[in-house]
Design an enzyme around this catalytic site. Sequence first.
Site, PDB file in Angstrom:
ATOM      1  N   LYS A  33       1.980   3.564  10.841  1.00 14.06           N
ATOM      2  CA  LYS A  33       1.114   3.866   9.692  1.00 14.06           C
ATOM      3  C   LYS A  33      -0.257   4.261  10.220  1.00 14.06           C
ATOM      4  O   LYS A  33      -0.888   3.513  10.971  1.00 14.06           O
ATOM      5  CB  LYS A  33       0.988   2.643   8.778  1.00 14.06           C
ATOM      6  CG  LYS A  33       0.059   2.890   7.597  1.00 14.06           C
ATOM      7  CD  LYS A  33       0.097   1.749   6.592  1.00 14.06           C
ATOM      8  CE  LYS A  33      -0.887   0.649   6.852  1.00 14.06           C
ATOM      9  NZ  LYS A  33      -2.302   0.993   6.640  1.00 14.06           N
ATOM     10  N   ASP A  60      -1.327   7.020   5.467  1.00 17.78           N
ATOM     11  CA  ASP A  60      -1.849   6.123   4.422  1.00 17.78           C
ATOM     12  C   ASP A  60      -3.287   6.522   4.076  1.00 17.78           C
ATOM     13  O   ASP A  60      -4.240   5.846   4.436  1.00 17.78           O
ATOM     14  CB  ASP A  60      -1.781   4.684   4.968  1.00 17.78           C
ATOM     15  CG  ASP A  60      -2.302   3.643   3.998  1.00 17.78           C
ATOM     16  OD1 ASP A  60      -2.354   3.916   2.791  1.00 17.78           O
ATOM     17  OD2 ASP A  60      -2.670   2.543   4.474  1.00 17.78           O
ATOM     18  N   LYS A  62      -4.135   7.357   0.801  1.00 16.16           N
ATOM     19  CA  LYS A  62      -4.368   6.958  -0.608  1.00 16.16           C
ATOM     20  C   LYS A  62      -5.156   8.018  -1.369  1.00 16.16           C
ATOM     21  O   LYS A  62      -6.266   7.776  -1.856  1.00 16.16           O
ATOM     22  CB  LYS A  62      -5.106   5.618  -0.672  1.00 16.16           C
ATOM     23  CG  LYS A  62      -4.395   4.477   0.047  1.00 16.16           C
ATOM     24  CD  LYS A  62      -5.150   3.166  -0.148  1.00 16.16           C
ATOM     25  CE  LYS A  62      -4.485   1.985   0.517  1.00 16.16           C
ATOM     26  NZ  LYS A  62      -4.559   1.998   1.986  1.00 16.16           N
ATOM     27  N   ASP A  65      -7.794  12.128  -6.535  1.00 12.48           N
ATOM     28  CA  ASP A  65      -8.691  13.253  -6.832  1.00 12.48           C
ATOM     29  C   ASP A  65      -8.072  14.029  -7.992  1.00 12.48           C
ATOM     30  O   ASP A  65      -7.067  13.585  -8.575  1.00 12.48           O
ATOM     31  CB  ASP A  65      -8.840  14.127  -5.565  1.00 12.48           C
ATOM     32  CG  ASP A  65     -10.211  14.791  -5.483  1.00 12.48           C
ATOM     33  OD1 ASP A  65     -10.643  15.374  -6.503  1.00 12.48           O
ATOM     34  OD2 ASP A  65     -10.826  14.742  -4.413  1.00 12.48           O
ATOM     35  N   THR A 119      -5.070  -5.071  -3.272  1.00  9.51           N
ATOM     36  CA  THR A 119      -4.960  -6.541  -3.281  1.00  9.51           C
ATOM     37  C   THR A 119      -6.325  -7.209  -3.065  1.00  9.51           C
ATOM     38  O   THR A 119      -6.473  -8.395  -3.310  1.00  9.51           O
ATOM     39  CB  THR A 119      -3.970  -7.034  -2.207  1.00  9.51           C
ATOM     40  OG1 THR A 119      -4.234  -6.334  -1.010  1.00  9.51           O
ATOM     41  CG2 THR A 119      -2.545  -6.826  -2.621  1.00  9.51           C
ATOM     42  N   ARG A 210      -1.568  -6.686  12.791  1.00 10.77           N
ATOM     43  CA  ARG A 210      -1.993  -7.562  13.892  1.00 10.77           C
ATOM     44  C   ARG A 210      -0.903  -8.367  14.591  1.00 10.77           C
ATOM     45  O   ARG A 210      -0.985  -8.523  15.821  1.00 10.77           O
ATOM     46  CB  ARG A 210      -3.132  -8.464  13.390  1.00 10.77           C
ATOM     47  CG  ARG A 210      -4.421  -7.683  13.242  1.00 10.77           C
ATOM     48  CD  ARG A 210      -5.403  -8.336  12.313  1.00 10.77           C
ATOM     49  NE  ARG A 210      -4.938  -8.305  10.932  1.00 10.77           N
ATOM     50  CZ  ARG A 210      -5.636  -8.768   9.898  1.00 10.77           C
ATOM     51  NH1 ARG A 210      -6.821  -9.311  10.110  1.00 10.77           N
ATOM     52  NH2 ARG A 210      -5.165  -8.691   8.672  1.00 10.77           N
TER      53      ARG A 210
HETATM   54  O1  C5P Z   1      -2.782  -6.808  10.360  1.00 12.88           O
HETATM   55  P1  C5P Z   1      -2.015  -6.847   9.067  1.00 12.88           P
HETATM   56  O2  C5P Z   1      -0.537  -7.080   9.242  1.00 12.88           O
HETATM   57  O3  C5P Z   1      -2.640  -7.787   8.068  1.00 12.88           O
HETATM   58  O4  C5P Z   1      -2.156  -5.351   8.503  1.00 12.88           O
HETATM   59  C1  C5P Z   1      -1.660  -4.969   7.265  1.00 12.88           C
HETATM   60  C2  C5P Z   1      -1.901  -3.515   7.022  1.00 12.88           C
HETATM   61  O5  C5P Z   1      -1.538  -3.237   5.677  1.00 12.88           O
HETATM   62  C3  C5P Z   1      -3.349  -3.053   7.165  1.00 12.88           C
HETATM   63  O6  C5P Z   1      -3.334  -1.690   7.601  1.00 12.88           O
HETATM   64  C4  C5P Z   1      -3.882  -3.151   5.760  1.00 12.88           C
HETATM   65  O7  C5P Z   1      -4.947  -2.262   5.515  1.00 12.88           O
HETATM   66  C5  C5P Z   1      -2.660  -2.747   4.958  1.00 12.88           C
HETATM   67  N1  C5P Z   1      -2.633  -3.221   3.583  1.00 12.88           N
HETATM   68  C6  C5P Z   1      -2.753  -4.554   3.230  1.00 12.88           C
HETATM   69  N2  C5P Z   1      -2.713  -4.928   1.911  1.00 12.88           N
HETATM   70  C7  C5P Z   1      -2.554  -3.989   0.975  1.00 12.88           C
HETATM   71  C8  C5P Z   1      -2.408  -2.644   1.306  1.00 12.88           C
HETATM   72  C9  C5P Z   1      -2.443  -2.292   2.639  1.00 12.88           C
HETATM   73  O8  C5P Z   1      -2.878  -5.426   4.092  1.00 12.88           O
HETATM   74  N3  C5P Z   1      -2.466  -4.360  -0.268  1.00 12.88           N
END
Ligand code: C5P
Length: 230
Positions: A33, A60, A62, A65, A119, A210
């Site tokens: 992603k 991603d 998003k 527009d 979220t 992560r």
């Molecule tokens: O590091 P982690 O597993 O928390 O990363 C989750 C990924 O999903 C990040 O790129 C974050 O921006 C994205 N994301 C999220 N919650 C959302 C939409 C996208 O954590 N509602």
Amino acid sequence: MTKSKVVVALDFSTIIQAKIFIDQLDPNLCKLKIGKELFTVGGSSFVEKCINLGFDVFLDLKYHDIPNTVAKACTLAANMGVWMVNVHCLGGRKMMVAAKDAISNFQHQPILIGVTILTSMHQEDLNEVGLVGSPKHNVIRLAKLANLSGLDGVVCSAQETSLIRQEITTDFCLVTPGIRLEGTKTNDQQRVMTPKNALLSGSDYLVIGRPITQSQDPIATLIDINNSIS
Ligand code: C5P
């Protein structure tokens, strides 16, 4: 296309960091992603590089527009060969229909996903921007609108998947972040689910950042995750 349901979030702010990380990965084990941060420094050439290495790429960005602009951006994303692309559902039905129409003639049509309510937004944030009802109510309402507008699915938390599946019974792709392995750090994610439970509750693809990007051995972690859900 690789079979893995794991989409690794490349949340890096330099191309060098991202390249060093990708060099350790295998396109058979995951998809990638690329979001606003990395796209801002790497642009389409970085996306194309990942695709040429054999990775399925979820772009991603998003988009939100006027319909014409979003449709053109989606066309360019499809031209690049991305596997998945997304738009904000709050852009409205006409915008979502235009986005879908723009890519529907591509032989390798990207999966088009909607973002319902971020979220990070809580009740008071919704009130401030004039959205009536609870975050959950708005998520369901926007997921239904995305479905009616021809989108292929939405991004949602793993806690929302079963509710969305009850409300939308047609084929609808659910992409879920907030995934953590048993007994590992949750970081800033409030509500987390293991890969296996997320799939059992109805997710189609798992966005994981992560736990993989900060792993000492990303390949071993990916293999463990893939094994836990196969
Ligand atoms: O590091 P982690 O597993 O928390 O990363 C989750 C990924 O999903 C990040 O790129 C974050 O921006 C994205 N994301 C999220 N919650 C959302 C939409 C996208 O954590 N509602």
